[in-house]
Motif scaffolding. Structure first.
Motif, short mmCIF file in Angstrom:
data_model
loop_
_atom_site.label_atom_id
_atom_site.label_comp_id
_atom_site.label_asym_id
_atom_site.label_seq_id
_atom_site.Cartn_x
_atom_site.Cartn_y
_atom_site.Cartn_z
N ALA A 19 -20.10 7.44 -8.80
CA ALA A 19 -19.17 7.54 -10.05
C ALA A 19 -19.04 9.03 -10.79
O ALA A 19 -17.89 9.28 -11.12
CB ALA A 19 -20.15 6.75 -11.04
N VAL A 20 -19.77 9.64 -10.77
CA VAL A 20 -19.61 10.96 -11.32
C VAL A 20 -18.75 12.09 -10.09
O VAL A 20 -19.28 12.18 -8.99
CB VAL A 20 -20.91 11.87 -11.35
CG1 VAL A 20 -20.76 13.11 -11.66
CG2 VAL A 20 -21.67 10.99 -12.61
N GLY A 21 -17.70 12.20 -10.60
CA GLY A 21 -16.85 12.92 -9.81
C GLY A 21 -15.81 13.83 -10.45
O GLY A 21 -15.78 14.17 -11.39
N ASN A 24 -14.76 12.63 -13.93
CA ASN A 24 -15.43 13.14 -15.14
C ASN A 24 -14.86 14.37 -15.38
O ASN A 24 -14.85 14.81 -16.74
CB ASN A 24 -16.93 12.97 -14.71
CG ASN A 24 -17.22 11.48 -14.33
OD1 ASN A 24 -16.73 11.08 -13.23
ND2 ASN A 24 -18.28 11.18 -15.04
N ILE A 98 -6.95 6.69 -1.80
CA ILE A 98 -7.62 7.50 -2.47
C ILE A 98 -8.02 9.02 -1.70
O ILE A 98 -7.69 10.16 -2.37
CB ILE A 98 -8.96 6.93 -2.92
CG1 ILE A 98 -8.79 5.86 -3.93
CG2 ILE A 98 -9.90 8.07 -3.73
CD1 ILE A 98 -9.96 5.43 -4.81
N MET A 231 -15.78 5.00 -13.10
CA MET A 231 -16.91 4.12 -12.65
C MET A 231 -16.85 3.54 -11.12
O MET A 231 -17.60 2.98 -10.62
CB MET A 231 -17.03 2.90 -13.64
CG MET A 231 -17.59 3.33 -15.11
SD MET A 231 -17.51 1.96 -16.09
CE MET A 231 -19.34 1.46 -15.89
N LEU A 233 -14.92 1.65 -9.61
CA LEU A 233 -14.47 0.19 -9.65
C LEU A 233 -13.29 -0.26 -8.96
O LEU A 233 -12.04 0.68 -9.03
CB LEU A 233 -14.59 -0.44 -11.05
CG LEU A 233 -15.76 -0.21 -11.74
CD1 LEU A 233 -15.63 -0.77 -13.26
CD2 LEU A 233 -17.02 -0.82 -11.04
N MET A 235 -12.58 -0.80 -5.79
CA MET A 235 -12.18 -0.78 -4.11
C MET A 235 -13.43 -1.07 -3.24
O MET A 235 -13.24 -0.47 -2.19
CB MET A 235 -11.47 0.40 -3.98
CG MET A 235 -12.29 1.45 -4.12
SD MET A 235 -12.01 3.04 -2.94
CE MET A 235 -12.97 2.28 -1.77
N THR A 237 -16.60 0.24 -3.27
CA THR A 237 -17.46 1.26 -3.30
C THR A 237 -18.73 0.91 -3.27
O THR A 237 -19.87 0.92 -2.70
CB THR A 237 -17.07 2.39 -3.97
OG1 THR A 237 -15.75 2.69 -3.99
CG2 THR A 237 -18.01 3.57 -3.51
N LEU A 393 -6.19 0.02 -7.47
CA LEU A 393 -7.36 -0.21 -7.98
C LEU A 393 -7.44 -1.44 -8.73
O LEU A 393 -8.33 -2.25 -9.03
CB LEU A 393 -8.06 0.81 -8.51
CG LEU A 393 -8.09 2.18 -7.80
CD1 LEU A 393 -8.59 3.44 -8.66
CD2 LEU A 393 -9.60 1.82 -6.76
N1 TRP Z 1 -15.50 7.74 -9.63
C1 TRP Z 1 -15.24 8.77 -8.77
C2 TRP Z 1 -14.56 9.87 -9.85
O1 TRP Z 1 -14.92 9.62 -11.01
C3 TRP Z 1 -14.12 8.71 -7.89
C4 TRP Z 1 -14.40 7.46 -7.16
C5 TRP Z 1 -15.15 7.41 -6.03
C6 TRP Z 1 -13.60 6.05 -7.04
N2 TRP Z 1 -15.18 5.99 -5.49
C7 TRP Z 1 -14.20 5.30 -6.27
C8 TRP Z 1 -12.57 5.84 -7.91
C9 TRP Z 1 -13.69 3.98 -6.04
C10 TRP Z 1 -11.88 4.68 -7.63
C11 TRP Z 1 -12.53 3.65 -6.82
O2 TRP Z 1 -14.20 10.83 -9.41
#
Ligand code: TRP
Length: 452
Positions: A19-21, A24, A98, A231, A233, A235, A237, A393
């Motif tokens: 989630a943190v990427g 953010n 992505i 978050m 969401l 796809m 992950t 997404l």
């Molecule tokens: N959430 C990540 C971010 O904030 C990016 C990310 C990782 C993502 N897996 C994902 C975004 C799946 C959408 C769907 O940078």
């Protein structure tokens, strides 16, 4: 034996790492800046509580209850519904799109870390007087270069492949348990420094004191889009990671923790950026998109004593945050080839990640050599970026909510939320209600909003 994370804390670190990427660190402050500051932050908070957490719970539930990668879960949960198996392929397409742009940006972050260490980033350039003009021209020149960004992207792809080949426990989990705490320590150091700047109070008030006259419907739509992206969401992950959760993991609790950590990092970034922006009176285009991290941040560091140290720490932070996220997206692909197609993990890494080389290559070149190619008015990079966030997404999340709410067996979701009846909370029925009745409409709204 089914693959699992070794511990609950490892599972949390991995999901939080996903989630943190970049979402953010760069997207959140930039979105907050252009959507009225504190009002956007409030909308974001509402979206996160009302939709983010329930949808995250459904991804975890599908993964753990369905026991497999994104394609396998549909077959396992509803064997009779052949049409839904196609829904399992959607995440794979999204993963490649992505990664196409995200991996390239993670390559830029690595380049900026290297350039800080070699001193090139802060070496003066003849003909540019102000700091921001210099950093802007350096960034524009670098991203349009042909070979070097390609090499950096390749290094990032190879690093991803290496960690993934080490496996779920020895690769993903171990890496997340080391890198995530490191990320928080670096962020806290920056926060303290930023709050000591003379313009801190003004910056913080723009970021945290809502001015409701700035509210617009776009603000809500953007906040919802940001919430889904940040978050991870839509796809699969978190379906894939959910399938590695031990059977006693509390799904709703974990979703709440991941959401909390994700929000914390986004808020800390705001607390870091806005005081600096108001102290140094920064304005203009460099505050949007990639300019924020690759132009504004170096400019801020150049005003501070210890430029190199801050700059190196910041780009290290960016690399770490991007890395744990790309790992989670790549794992969707690797898990598909490993679980669904029965390849060994190493072979799955090679076969699954090899297509990234041409995709990321095209994306990277589209900033320079291939800049003349336009799809719907965007270059390849911009096209993939917009296609993912605005179409792939939201459609992915919509399918997921419909599936969990309406197609999966009636007791499936509640069974997962309660760990087979062991847990109890008044929140569980609320989560189910939102996923079934409210989230699909709202997602449809963001989808349609952009077209009208
Ligand atoms: N959430 C990540 C971010 O904030 C990016 C990310 C990782 C993502 N897996 C994902 C975004 C799946 C959408 C769907 O940078």
């Amino acid at each position: 034996m089914k693959t699992q994370f070794a511990s609950k804390i490892g599972a949390l670190a991995a999901a939080a790492g996903s989630a943190v990427g970049l979402g953010n660190i760069w997207r959140f402050p930039a979105e907050a800046h252009s959507n009225g500051g504190a009002v956007f932050v409030m909308m974001y908070l509402i979206c996160l509580l009302l939709f983010g957490i329930p949808v995250m719970c459904s991804e975890f539930a599908m993964g753990r209850g369905g026991g497999g990668d994104t394609a396998t879960v549909f077959t396992n949960i509803t064997p009779g519904r052949k049409a839904w198996r196609m829904a399992g392929i959607w995440p794979l397409i999204t993963a490649y799109t992505i990664l196409g742009f995200y991996m390239v940006v993670s390559g830029w972050s690595l380049e900026y870390l290297v350039q800080t260490l070699t001193g090139d980033l802060y070496a003066p350039v003849a003909g540019t007087d102000s700091g921001s003009a210099m950093f802007l021209s350096k960034m524009n020149k670098y991203i349009a270069t042909t070979y070097r960004p390609l090499v950096m992207t390749l290094i990032m792809i190879a690093a991803n492949a290496w960690v993934l080949a080490c496996g779920v426990q020895k690769g993903i989990e171990k890496m997340s348990k080391v890198l995530m705490p490191m990320l928080f320590v670096i962020l806290l150091v920056f926060c303290v420094v930023s709050l000591m700047l003379p313009g801190a109070a003004d910056g913080i008030s723009f970021f945290l004191k809502p001015d409701f006259s700035k509210f617009t419907p776009e603000c809500l739509v953007n906040a919802l889009g940001q919430c889904f992206f940040s978050m991870s969401l839509g796809m699969g992950t978190l379906i894939t990671y959910g399938s590695y959760f031990p059977s006693d993991t509390r799904l709703a609790r974990t979703a709440g923790d991941v959401a909390g950590l994700d929000l914390l990092v986004a808020m800390l970034m705001g607390v870091i950026i806005f005081p600096a922006v108001s102290t140094f009176h920064l304005t203009g285009e460099s505050l949007e998109g990639q300019g924020l991290v690759f132009v504004t941040m170096p400019e801020i560091f150049s005003f501070m004593p210890g430029t190199m140290i801050w700059s190196a720490l910041f780009f290290l932070l960016l690399c770490v945050a991007a890395f744990t996220s790309t790992i989670s997206v790549c794992e969707v692909i690797v898990a598909y080839f490993h679980d669904h197609k029965g390849m060994s993990r190493i072979k799955a890494c090679i076969v699954g990640l090899l297509p990234l080389i041409p995709i990321c290559g095209l994306c990277s070149l589209s900033m320079g050599l291939l800049g003349h190619i336009h799809i719907f008015g965007y270059n390849i990079f911009g096209f993939l970026d917009n296609l993912t966030s605005n179409v792939l997404l939201p459609v992915g999340s919509l399918m997921l909510c419909i599936y969990i709410g309406w197609i999966a067996p009636k007791k499936f979701f509640s069974n997962e939320l309660t760990n087979g009846g062991k847990l109890r909370s008044f929140l569980f029925p609320c989560i189910e209600f939102i996923v079934k009745w409210i989230a699909p409409e709202l997602i449809l709204l963001i989808l349609l909003w952009q077209f009208f």
